[in-house]
Design a protein around this motif. Structure first.
Motif, mmCIF file in Angstrom:
data_model
loop_
_atom_site.group_PDB
_atom_site.id
_atom_site.type_symbol
_atom_site.label_atom_id
_atom_site.label_comp_id
_atom_site.label_asym_id
_atom_site.label_seq_id
_atom_site.Cartn_x
_atom_site.Cartn_y
_atom_site.Cartn_z
ATOM 1 N N GLU A 88 0.808 -1.217 0.000
ATOM 2 C CA GLU A 88 0.000 0.000 0.000
ATOM 3 C C GLU A 88 0.843 1.270 0.000
ATOM 4 O O GLU A 88 0.608 2.196 -0.768
ATOM 5 C CB GLU A 88 -0.934 -0.007 1.217
ATOM 6 C CG GLU A 88 -1.697 1.285 1.419
ATOM 7 C CD GLU A 88 -1.403 1.916 2.761
ATOM 8 O OE1 GLU A 88 -1.364 3.154 2.803
ATOM 9 O OE2 GLU A 88 -1.207 1.195 3.738
ATOM 10 N N THR A 110 -5.251 1.163 -2.849
ATOM 11 C CA THR A 110 -4.766 2.486 -2.479
ATOM 12 C C THR A 110 -4.475 3.340 -3.712
ATOM 13 O O THR A 110 -3.809 2.891 -4.651
ATOM 14 C CB THR A 110 -3.472 2.379 -1.649
ATOM 15 O OG1 THR A 110 -3.717 1.579 -0.501
ATOM 16 C CG2 THR A 110 -2.985 3.751 -1.213
ATOM 17 N N ARG A 148 -2.871 9.688 0.440
ATOM 18 C CA ARG A 148 -3.268 8.319 0.130
ATOM 19 C C ARG A 148 -4.739 8.121 0.471
ATOM 20 O O ARG A 148 -5.193 8.525 1.555
ATOM 21 C CB ARG A 148 -2.432 7.298 0.915
ATOM 22 C CG ARG A 148 -0.969 7.286 0.589
ATOM 23 C CD ARG A 148 -0.302 6.012 1.110
ATOM 24 N NE ARG A 148 -0.555 5.761 2.509
ATOM 25 C CZ ARG A 148 0.206 6.214 3.507
ATOM 26 N NH1 ARG A 148 1.260 6.965 3.233
ATOM 27 N NH2 ARG A 148 -0.085 5.924 4.769
ATOM 28 N N ARG A 206 -7.409 4.972 0.848
ATOM 29 C CA ARG A 206 -7.389 3.519 0.969
ATOM 30 C C ARG A 206 -8.806 2.980 1.104
ATOM 31 O O ARG A 206 -9.653 3.568 1.788
ATOM 32 C CB ARG A 206 -6.574 3.116 2.194
ATOM 33 C CG ARG A 206 -5.146 3.610 2.165
ATOM 34 C CD ARG A 206 -4.505 3.562 3.545
ATOM 35 N NE ARG A 206 -4.465 2.206 4.078
ATOM 36 C CZ ARG A 206 -4.197 1.935 5.355
ATOM 37 N NH1 ARG A 206 -3.967 2.907 6.211
ATOM 38 N NH2 ARG A 206 -4.168 0.678 5.770
#
Length: 801
Positions: free
Chosen positions: A221, A587, A610, A612
């Motif tokens: 990720e 992600t 980011r 997710r």
């Protein structure tokens, strides 16, 4: 011990037999190198070429008196001599007929341009910024000497390693760890423990890749940490030897050897390590509901001791100027003996002690890992065009056998239990990569990869009854079969347009994963195909400034431990289990960076964001008996953004400062069992290091690490800080170095956390390893201390596809 040494002896025998079959050359070419002041030039590279087609025939290095000697068959040759800060020297028209040839004294002259750059840089850069990664040379950090891979990662900017060995990048543990750019069984089943078994003396550099391009696996990720192992391709025989001794018990030794002769390059390294790791911790648990309530405190004393040894042998065969074949064989074996004593003290709600329970654990944990790898690389007459093929087979085996003895001060009954946990892994990887130049500054890259991974895990817990017979506990008995097949392909193009460099790629991955609990007939079969784009932009604002922008789409598949429904049984009141129904996280990652090169340093600043989906978090639940279960689930959607900087600054030629910090905000929200779990936290991590060179040959380094507290969906993690010190001195005319260091000077590196959830309160503190002292001695064979490099550090380990 014999089983551990047998593979080493066999590999050494094969290497010797292969070498013995090569006919030695009939004659030699020799000479002596001197500088402008008539002083010998030691450890210079001397390469021998054939005059007819300029083919590399062989080579050597000059000894400490400047004398070199190269074996050669009859023919016409020329030699090329290279040494830092001296101009390259060619000696031509060497004819070997019926006798050996002595070319006499070869005069070398200074290169003013190289000397000027030497003054500016002084040594290989500790950090090298490339388009999609940062490369850190670990050897210049004194706190890394005599350590292991886990310790070294803990000293990297933006990377944290908790007391249990779990690695996180920018606050997330969903990070991919590679060895030499490839997936490795060395960190496969249990990365936290495996990283402690890799000697730091065998590590060349660490690559931090926060937004990987499409040539890399989409796994991870927050990105990739690539551990690049040391290699050598110098001519002749050379290498290094290292020995370490420390307290608490930390003993080890390693060597890294290379022998280059004509078209063959032999490489071998070996590391042996013994560690005795004491640890301790305490906690308090409180729970109250309409049905039940309890309060208890626990104290833990643990000791993990054992040895590990790893060996790697390999050979490069240079078929011709355009084709190279490389084969390596690695073997790693470890044997751990883990002991712990856990004491529970039960209280009533008036805080009056009602009982004391002691639980003892004795566990053995042998591990074996074997890897065989083959690489073929073909280059073409056109610069930048190449074709490569890689294949790797990994075989790993791990067995945990534990015995538990539990007794109470107010009950004569003893509970005697044992647990077995076997993990067997087979892994096959194959990949093909092709690079084709486009125009003057562009190139096209395409590749294919397939990996097959099969694991079998058998877990059971047994308890003695009154008749002293072993009875299997049905809730802790099953067998997990894990079959993973991933097939991928990618295409990527890059080019430069004036001051702008563009790289864009697309990767497709087809995933087929079958998990089966054989004893309960529970099967979960998942198949999915995903496209993962990546984009990298670089703009050179000025000669001293560069701006970078990047985007990537990635996923994090559940690792084997997260899927395993069973785990360590050492704590009979807190059970950590996996979840075979876990799904991958996805992600979207954006990042912008700015590099400023200053006269006395560099400053790399970056901002990132980011988003997710399907975030996996550990959820703690308590039943009516007081039994606590910790289970990972796909809990929430998460957003995080932050600012990061890395600064290197040299106030004086003898003083170097490095500083880095990562300041971020993380927000998670999701539902589990109709309950909302959410967190919103601001936190940061930082490291400051100062290195002084005293009396020209003595280095002193101090570093301070700090991790701020942060909130979680069920509580908060408290702050951590620690200080490391190191002192080194060159000996044996620069061919050796002795280093003394102390890690965690204030004995403060402890994990502290609090969990609060619907009537449940938990406070815990744990220290895996206390303050430690180390002394390390290294010796370089046919090499002086690593000198400054005029070239930037390359990618080292290659690329993962």
């Amino acid at each position: 011990m014999l089983r551990s040494l047998l593979p080493i002896l066999l590999l050494t025998l094969f290497a010797y037999v292969g070498y013995a079959q090569e006919e030695p050359a009939a004659f030699t070419i020799s000479g002596k190198l001197e500088d402008a002041d008539k002083r010998p030039v030691p450890f210079a590279n001397v390469a021998l070429y054939g005059t007819k087609d300029s083919t590399l025939i062989g080579g050597s290095t000059s000894d400490e008196n400047g004398i070199f000697k190269i074996a050669a068959d009859p023919g016409n040759y020329f030699i090329k001599i290279t040494f830092l800060a001296l101009r390259e020297k060619l000696v031509q028209n060497i004819n070997v007929a019926g006798n050996s040839v002595d070319v006499g004294v070869v005069a070398m002259v200074s290169d003013a341009r190289n000397l000027e750059e030497l003054v500016v840089r002084g040594e290989k850069s500790q950090m090298d910024l490339q388009l999609d990664k940062r490369v850190f040379n670990v050897g210049k950090d004194l706190s890394n000497i005599g350590s292991n891979a886990s310790d070294i990662l803990n000293n990297m900017p933006s990377v944290t390693v908790d007391v249990e060995g779990n690695v996180a990048l920018r606050g997330s543990q969903n990070v991919r760890i590679l060895i030499d750019g490839k997936q490795s069984g060395m960190v496969g089943l249990n990365p936290a423990e495996a990283l402690r078994q890799i000697p730091g003396d065998l590590i060349e550099s660490i690559e931090i890749i926060t937004n990987p391009s499409s040539r890399y696996d989409a796994e991870g990720e927050v990105g990739i940490l690539n551990i690049v192992m040391k290699k050598n391709i110098r001519y002749g025989l050379n290498g290094s030897f290292t020995g370490t001794a420390g307290y608490p018990s930390n003993f080890g030794g390693s060597f890294n050897l290379n022998y280059r002769r004509k078209k063959v390059n032999f490489i071998a390294n070996y590391g042996l390590m013994y560690r005795d790791g004491p640890g301790r911790g305490n906690s308090r648990q409180e729970y109250s509901s309409a049905d039940t309530s309890f309060v208890y405190e626990s104290n833990t004393n643990r000791n993990r001791s054992g040895y590990s040894n790893s060996v790697m042998v390999g050979m490069d065969y240079f078929i011709n100027n355009f084709n190279t074949l490389t084969g390596t064989l690695s073997y790693r074996n470890s044997q751990n003996d883990n002991r712990s004593t856990l004491q529970y003290r039960d209280f009533d709600f008036n805080n009056i002690l009602t009982s004391t329970v002691v639980r003892e654990e004795r566990e053995t944990e042998p591990r074996t890992n074997i890897e065989a790898a083959l690489n073929y690389k073909k280059t073409f007459e056109r610069k930048g065009q190449s074709l490569s093929f890689d294949a790797k087979y990994i075989l790993s085996d791990e067995t945990e056998a534990a015995k538990y003895n539990e007794f109470s001060d107010n009950d004569a009954t003893r509970i005697v239990q044992r647990a077995f946990n076997t993990e067997d892994e087979r892994n096959f990887l194959a990949q093909l990569d092709y690079i084709h130049p486009l125009g003057k500054d562009g190139k096209m890259e395409v590749g294919l990869k397939s990996s097959i991974r099969q694991l079998d895990n058998d877990f059971s817990v047994h308890q003695q009854n009154e008749e002293m017979n072993w009875i299997i506990l049905p809730n802790f008995d099953n067998m997990l079969a894990y079959d993973e097949r991933i097939h991928a392909g990618y295409a990527m193009a890059s080019s430069q347009f004036g001051k702008v460099f563009v790289q864009a790629g697309l990767r497709g991955e087809y995933t087929d994963i079958l998990t089966e609990l054989k004893k309960t007939a529970v099967t979960n079969h998942r198949k999915y195909f995903n496209l993962f784009p990546s984009l990298h932009l670089s703009y050179k604002l000025q000669d001293a400034q560069t701006l970078q922008l990047s985007y990537s789409y990635r996923l994090s598949r559940p690792n084997f431990r997260d899927l395993l429904p069973f785990s360590n049984f050492s704590d009979s009141r807190v059970f950590r289990s996996g979840n075979p129904l876990l799904n991958p996280e996805f992600t979207h990652s954006f990042e912008a960076g700015h590099l400023l090169n200053m006269e006395k340093g560099t400053l790399l600043s970056s901002v990132y964001y980011r988003h997710r989906l399907g975030v996996v978090e550990n959820i703690t639940s308590v039943d009516s008996t007081g039994f606590t279960t910790v289970t990972p689930i796909n809990l929430s959607t998460g957003d995080s953004y932050g600012f990061e900087f890395n600064l290197t600054y040299d106030p004086a030629p003898w003083w170097k400062l490095t500083a880095n910090a990562n300041v971020f905000r993380a927000m998670n929200q999701g539902f589990y069992n109709d309950k909302l779990y959410e967190s919103d936290t601001y936190s940061w991590t930082s490291r400051l290091s100062s290195r002084l060179t005293l009396f020209k040959s003595v280095d002193f380094q101090s570093s301070f690490n700090y991790r701020a507290p942060r909130r979680t969906t069920q509580g908060r993690d408290l702050s951590i800080y620690f200080i490391d010190l190191g002192l080194s001195k060159d000996i044996l005319k620069g061919r050796g170095t002795v280093t003394a260091s102390v890690r965690d000077l204030l004995n403060s590196n402890k994990r502290r956390s609090i969990i609060e959830n619907a009537g449940y309160y938990s406070r815990s503190e744990f220290q895996w390893r206390p303050r430690q002292f180390l002394v390390t001695i290294s010796y370089r064979l046919n090499r002086s201390k690593e000198r400054p490099s005029l070239d930037k550090q390359g990618d080292g380990g290659g690329d993962e596809d």
